[in-house]
Motif scaffolding. Structure first.
Motif, PDB file in Angstrom:
ATOM      1  N   PHE A  76     -11.725   1.417  -4.089  1.00  0.00           N
ATOM      2  CA  PHE A  76     -10.617   2.158  -3.483  1.00  0.00           C
ATOM      3  C   PHE A  76      -9.473   2.313  -4.478  1.00  0.00           C
ATOM      4  CE2 PHE A  76      -6.657   2.537  -1.144  1.00  0.00           C
ATOM      5  CZ  PHE A  76      -6.957   3.464  -0.155  1.00  0.00           C
ATOM      6  N   ILE A  77      -9.122   1.231  -5.153  1.00  0.00           N
ATOM      7  CA  ILE A  77      -8.027   1.259  -6.128  1.00  0.00           C
ATOM      8  C   ILE A  77      -8.337   2.243  -7.252  1.00  0.00           C
ATOM      9  CG2 ILE A  77      -6.948  -0.112  -7.963  1.00  0.00           C
ATOM     10  CD1 ILE A  77      -7.064  -2.495  -5.979  1.00  0.00           C
ATOM     11  N   ARG A  78      -9.574   2.260  -7.688  1.00  0.00           N
ATOM     12  CA  ARG A  78      -9.973   3.157  -8.772  1.00  0.00           C
ATOM     13  C   ARG A  78      -9.858   4.624  -8.352  1.00  0.00           C
ATOM     14  NH1 ARG A  78     -15.879   2.142 -10.814  1.00  0.00           N
ATOM     15  NH2 ARG A  78     -14.907   0.725 -12.306  1.00  0.00           N
ATOM     16  N   GLN A  79     -10.184   4.918  -7.113  1.00  0.00           N
ATOM     17  CA  GLN A  79     -10.274   6.300  -6.657  1.00  0.00           C
ATOM     18  C   GLN A  79      -8.957   6.882  -6.176  1.00  0.00           C
ATOM     19  OE1 GLN A  79     -13.289   6.022  -3.651  1.00  0.00           O
ATOM     20  NE2 GLN A  79     -14.915   5.477  -5.111  1.00  0.00           N
ATOM     21  N   LYS A  80      -8.036   6.043  -5.713  1.00  0.00           N
ATOM     22  CA  LYS A  80      -6.827   6.528  -5.060  1.00  0.00           C
ATOM     23  C   LYS A  80      -5.603   6.370  -5.960  1.00  0.00           C
ATOM     24  CE  LYS A  80      -9.091   7.390  -1.266  1.00  0.00           C
ATOM     25  NZ  LYS A  80      -9.344   8.779  -0.820  1.00  0.00           N
ATOM     26  N   GLN A  81      -5.069   7.489  -6.401  1.00  0.00           N
ATOM     27  CA  GLN A  81      -3.813   7.468  -7.140  1.00  0.00           C
ATOM     28  C   GLN A  81      -2.684   7.081  -6.184  1.00  0.00           C
ATOM     29  OE1 GLN A  81      -3.582   8.083 -10.433  1.00  0.00           O
ATOM     30  NE2 GLN A  81      -5.713   8.682 -10.732  1.00  0.00           N
ATOM     31  N   GLY A  82      -1.624   6.533  -6.702  1.00  0.00           N
ATOM     32  CA  GLY A  82      -0.486   6.179  -5.862  1.00  0.00           C
ATOM     33  C   GLY A  82      -0.724   4.882  -5.128  1.00  0.00           C
ATOM     34  N   LEU A  83      -1.385   4.932  -3.991  1.00  0.00           N
ATOM     35  CA  LEU A  83      -1.659   3.721  -3.225  1.00  0.00           C
ATOM     36  C   LEU A  83      -2.531   2.757  -4.019  1.00  0.00           C
ATOM     37  CD1 LEU A  83      -1.450   2.058  -0.660  1.00  0.00           C
ATOM     38  CD2 LEU A  83      -3.350   3.389   0.293  1.00  0.00           C
ATOM     39  N   GLY A  84      -3.486   3.305  -4.759  1.00  0.00           N
ATOM     40  CA  GLY A  84      -4.318   2.450  -5.598  1.00  0.00           C
ATOM     41  C   GLY A  84      -3.514   1.733  -6.663  1.00  0.00           C
ATOM     42  N   ASP A  85      -2.537   2.423  -7.254  1.00  0.00           N
ATOM     43  CA  ASP A  85      -1.661   1.803  -8.252  1.00  0.00           C
ATOM     44  C   ASP A  85      -0.888   0.641  -7.638  1.00  0.00           C
ATOM     45  OD1 ASP A  85      -2.326   4.568  -8.996  1.00  0.00           O
ATOM     46  OD2 ASP A  85      -1.028   4.219 -10.708  1.00  0.00           O
ATOM     47  N   TRP A  86      -0.356   0.883  -6.431  1.00  0.00           N
ATOM     48  CA  TRP A  86       0.423  -0.160  -5.757  1.00  0.00           C
ATOM     49  C   TRP A  86      -0.451  -1.366  -5.443  1.00  0.00           C
ATOM     50  CZ3 TRP A  86       0.252  -2.792  -1.130  1.00  0.00           C
ATOM     51  CH2 TRP A  86       1.411  -3.493  -0.777  1.00  0.00           C
ATOM     52  N   LEU A  87      -1.652  -1.121  -4.933  1.00  0.00           N
ATOM     53  CA  LEU A  87      -2.559  -2.216  -4.601  1.00  0.00           C
ATOM     54  C   LEU A  87      -2.964  -3.002  -5.847  1.00  0.00           C
ATOM     55  CD1 LEU A  87      -4.842  -0.502  -1.942  1.00  0.00           C
ATOM     56  CD2 LEU A  87      -3.281  -2.426  -1.555  1.00  0.00           C
ATOM     57  N   MET A  88      -3.159  -2.304  -6.955  1.00  0.00           N
ATOM     58  CA  MET A  88      -3.530  -2.974  -8.198  1.00  0.00           C
ATOM     59  C   MET A  88      -2.425  -3.938  -8.632  1.00  0.00           C
ATOM     60  SD  MET A  88      -5.976  -3.167 -10.439  1.00  0.00           S
ATOM     61  CE  MET A  88      -6.289  -3.692 -12.135  1.00  0.00           C
TER      62      MET A  88
END
Length: 316
Positions: free
Chosen positions: A177-189
């Motif tokens: 999910f983190i790899r695929q989703k810009q924005g929210l994925g960045d925050w989760l990372m």
């Protein structure tokens, strides 16, 4: 009554905004990798086209060159044990920190094939390495070594892959999910990776290692700004695809390939061995039975024994 509800909503809004901003605040508070932080760095730092790169030479003063590329989250110190073994075999061993790790800079931009190939090309030019050399790649470093060897097969005497990515890699749903989703994925990372990195490295603290204090050194990376974004950029970049075409190119070019796998690896499963066989049927492959993904530093002697035999025989 209405004013009380409004105040409560505002307070909740502030709390939510604060919580959302916390991972970015934590990242901003991390130390920059600069000259002050590099003051005690072993080896040398050089300004290359994309930023400062930290490197070290190990082993023999003269002899064949071995260049070692490390993986996703552990900098070049991961090679220290094997570098000693390769030096004892007569190799001049070059290790370096990929951008975003260790003592190297944290340049912005996608950490894709071209990004990492350029860093290695720049370093080889700076060090005036014109002869062919043995190229080692561990984990993500295996993918980097593979794309380099496919682009420059005439420069690579042997390609040695240790628990290499580029074929099969185990990723959980959160990472996908983190790899695929810009924005929210960045925050989760930013929010999740530091804790996961600490837990994952801490789980290996009791293991014997050819690199002293490796767990503390691995966790030290979290002190520096740009490390977590670099890991994410690599997941979205060079680790986002299989390297079938590159391996087939290497096979056609006749570059000798040795791949060493770990039976208990939970990052690069042993099924990668079969995938490599499909793409490069002449590749010589070995399995270390009781090793996990950290075999480069936990099973150094076994790897060195395989290298001593196979490199001596020219991988034939």
């Amino acid at each position: 009554m209405a004013s009380g509800i409004l105040i409560l909503i505002l307070v909740l809004l502030v709390v939510v905004i604060g919580a959302a901003a916390l991972p970015y605040w934590a990242e901003a508070r991390r130390r920059p990798m600069d000259e002050w932080e590099r003051r005690d760095a072993p080896g040398t730092c050089v300004q290359l086209s994309q930023g400062v790169t930290h490197y070290q030479w190990h082993g023999a003063v003269r002899g064949p060159v071995a260049v070692c590329v490390h993986g996703l989250s552990t900098p070049s110190f991961v090679w220290n044990g094997l570098a000693r073994a390769l030096g004892a075999m007569g190799y001049r061993v070059l290790t370096y920190d990929l951008y975003g790790r260790g003592y190297s800079d944290r340049p912005e931009g996608s950490q894709n094939d071209d990004f990492f190939i350029k860093q290695l090309e720049d370093l080889l030019d700076d060090q005036e390495i014109e002869e062919d050399f043995t190229l080692f790649g561990y984990s993500m470093g295996g993918a980097i070594a593979t794309v380099f060897a496919a682009k420059h097969p005439n420069r690579v005497r042997h390609l040695v892959l240790l628990a290499s990515s580029g074929m099969v890699m185990t990723t959980d749903r959160a990472t996908q999910f983190i790899r695929q989703k810009q924005g929210l994925g960045d925050w989760l990372m930013l929010a999740l990776f530091p804790g996961r990195h600490r837990r994952g490295t801490e789980a290996e603290r009791a293991l014997l290692s050819s690199v002293p204090d490796i767990v503390d050194l691995q966790q030290r990376e979290l002190h520096y700004r740009g490390f977590v974004p670099a890991v994410l950029s690599s997941l979205r970049g060079i680790l986002s695809r299989e390297l079938q075409d590159e391996h087939r190119t290497i096979h056609r070019a006749g570059v000798p390939v040795l791949a060493i796998w770990a039976r208990e690896d939970d990052v690069i499963p042993l099924s990668a061995m079969g995938r490599l066989t499909e793409w490069s049927r002449d590749a010589w492959q070995e399995v270390i039975e009781d090793a996990g993904h950290g075999m480069t530093y936990t099973h150094t002697d076994q790897i060195a024994a395989i290298l001593g035999e196979r490199l001596r025989d020219g991988l034939n």
